[in-house]
Design an enzyme around this catalytic site. Structure first.
Site, PDB file in Angstrom:
ATOM      1  N   CYS A 136       0.833  -1.209   0.000  1.00  0.00           N
ATOM      2  CA  CYS A 136       0.000   0.000   0.000  1.00  0.00           C
ATOM      3  C   CYS A 136       0.866   1.257   0.000  1.00  0.00           C
ATOM      4  O   CYS A 136       1.332   1.705   1.056  1.00  0.00           O
ATOM      5  CB  CYS A 136      -0.924  -0.015   1.210  1.00  0.00           C
ATOM      6  SG  CYS A 136      -1.960   1.452   1.313  1.00  0.00           S
ATOM      7  N   CYS A 139      -0.518   4.081   2.079  1.00  0.00           N
ATOM      8  CA  CYS A 139      -0.303   3.957   3.526  1.00  0.00           C
ATOM      9  C   CYS A 139       1.162   4.220   3.890  1.00  0.00           C
ATOM     10  O   CYS A 139       1.447   4.870   4.888  1.00  0.00           O
ATOM     11  CB  CYS A 139      -0.657   2.552   4.014  1.00  0.00           C
ATOM     12  SG  CYS A 139      -2.104   1.837   3.269  1.00  0.00           S
ATOM     13  N   ASP A 140       2.088   3.679   3.108  1.00  0.00           N
ATOM     14  CA  ASP A 140       3.485   3.628   3.548  1.00  0.00           C
ATOM     15  C   ASP A 140       4.450   4.477   2.716  1.00  0.00           C
ATOM     16  O   ASP A 140       5.622   4.611   3.078  1.00  0.00           O
ATOM     17  CB  ASP A 140       3.975   2.165   3.517  1.00  0.00           C
ATOM     18  CG  ASP A 140       3.112   1.274   4.394  1.00  0.00           C
ATOM     19  OD1 ASP A 140       2.651   1.765   5.432  1.00  0.00           O
ATOM     20  OD2 ASP A 140       2.893   0.105   4.038  1.00  0.00           O
TER      21      ASP A 140
END
Ligand code: NDP
Length: 314
Positions: A136, A139-140
């Site tokens: 992701c 997300c990261d």
């Protein structure tokens, strides 16, 4: 432990699940949506959505799905953050049991459980998951400002991840096992013209290496599948975007599934499964287009088909 009763139980909380819930609530069927362990589904991992009608500017996947959830609540859906782990579709009322030991009884079930990220299953991948291995970018990606990252895959997901990361990282290396991308032409053009992106064609990743203290990815062992030459590629992170596996394990013994495990509907294009009263919608359905807008439409269709079925029962 609680016992819930509803005419329509919806399993899953992506666009298909919420859309089915919104239609069912507005038909006064008091639906319950059980969210699963990734409330919001894959959209929560999508950065900018620019192909969902109604938004002139790109909208974040998380924002879009949160709005769907709120809309479902506003029209009267009961939403339970829980995970169905066992089903009994032998005869109605259907019984679904959950991780939290709740029991859900319903006349109809709409399955909208979507699909989950596929992993490469190579040495080091699991060890460094969360420490440089991710699925992701939204997300990261933040952690890789000014760094070098690899993205594995050649589909729309991989190229979207790579383009997102290209605005954060200093260098993005897309590693693809063939010499042509599967992604849409418009995404390919953006990728291949991006100054921070390079593509390693005909290449597979065989191992993820890193440091133990603190754990962090440092390099990948890669192999050119045309020449069989192996080499080591220094990277700070690796994003795996090689597709998805349908979330159908609990339905395997009772529903017809295709070879990849997606639910077969009869006739194809409808939402009816091989069992009366059990419907399927969204990405979990065999042959579906795997688009948020299609999933939302399919959730609506599943609810309308379910309503017809309930009317016939009466
Ligand atoms: P896809 O199945 O489309 O692509 C998966 C990619 O990963 C392929 O390039 C495949 O290679 C590669 N791959 C698969 N397994 C391996 C492996 N073991 N090792 C190395 N590479 C591997 O999945 P996506 O998640 O990209 O997309 C799923 C669906 O969602 C598609 O229909 C896509 O169009 C849609 N989507 C649409 C978006 C949009 O419209 N904005 C955004 C994201 C997804 P190969 O090509 O050789 O098979």
């Amino acid at each position: 432990m609680a016992e819930y009763k509803t005419p329509i139980l919806i399993i899953g909380s992506g666009p298909a699940g919420y859309s089915a819930g919104i239609y069912a609530a507005r038909a006064e069927l008091n639906p319950i949506i059980v969210t699963g362990d990734t409330p919001g589904g894959q959209l929560t991992m999508t950065n900018d959505v620019e192909n969902y009608p109604g938004f002139a500017e790109p909208i974040k996947g998380q924002t879009l799905v949160s709005a769907m959830r709120q809309q479902a609540i506003n029209v009267g859906c009961r939403i339970v953050d829980d995970m169905i782990v066992e089903i009994d579709f032998e005869h109605p009322p259907f019984i679904c049991s959950s991780e939290k030991h709740n029991q859900y009884q319903s006349d109809v079930v709409i399955i909208a459980t979507g699909a989950s990220t596929k992993w490469l299953n190579i040495p080091g991948e699991e060890k460094f998951r969360g420490w440089g291995v991710s699925a992701c970018a939204t997300c990261d990606g933040f952690f890789y400002r000014g760094k070098c990252v690899a993205v594995i895959g050649g589909g729309n997901s991989a190229i979207e991840e790579a383009l997102f990361l290209a605005n954060i990282a200093a260098q993005v290396i897309v590693i693809h096992r063939r010499d042509t991308l599967r992604a849409d032409k418009i995404l390919q053009d953006r990728l291949l013209n991006h100054p921070h992106v390079t593509v390693l064609w005909n290449t597979v990743v065989e191992e993820v290496f890193g440091n133990d203290t603190p754990p962090a990815v440092a390099a990948l062992k890669v192999k050119n599948v045309k020449t069989d030459v192996e080499s080591t590629l220094s990277v700070d992170g690796v994003f795996v975007a090689i597709g998805h596996t349908p979330n159908t394990a609990i339905f395997r013994s009772q529903l017809d599934l295709d070879r990849q495990g997606y639910i077969i509907t009869y006739p194809s294009g409808s939402c009816r499964t091989n069992l009366d009263g059990i419907f399927a919608a969204g990405d979990v359905v065999s042959g579906s287009f795997k688009q948020a807008i299609m999933a939302a439409g399919s959730g609506c269709m599943a609810c309308l088909e379910a309503q017809k079925y309930l009317a016939q029962l009466k």
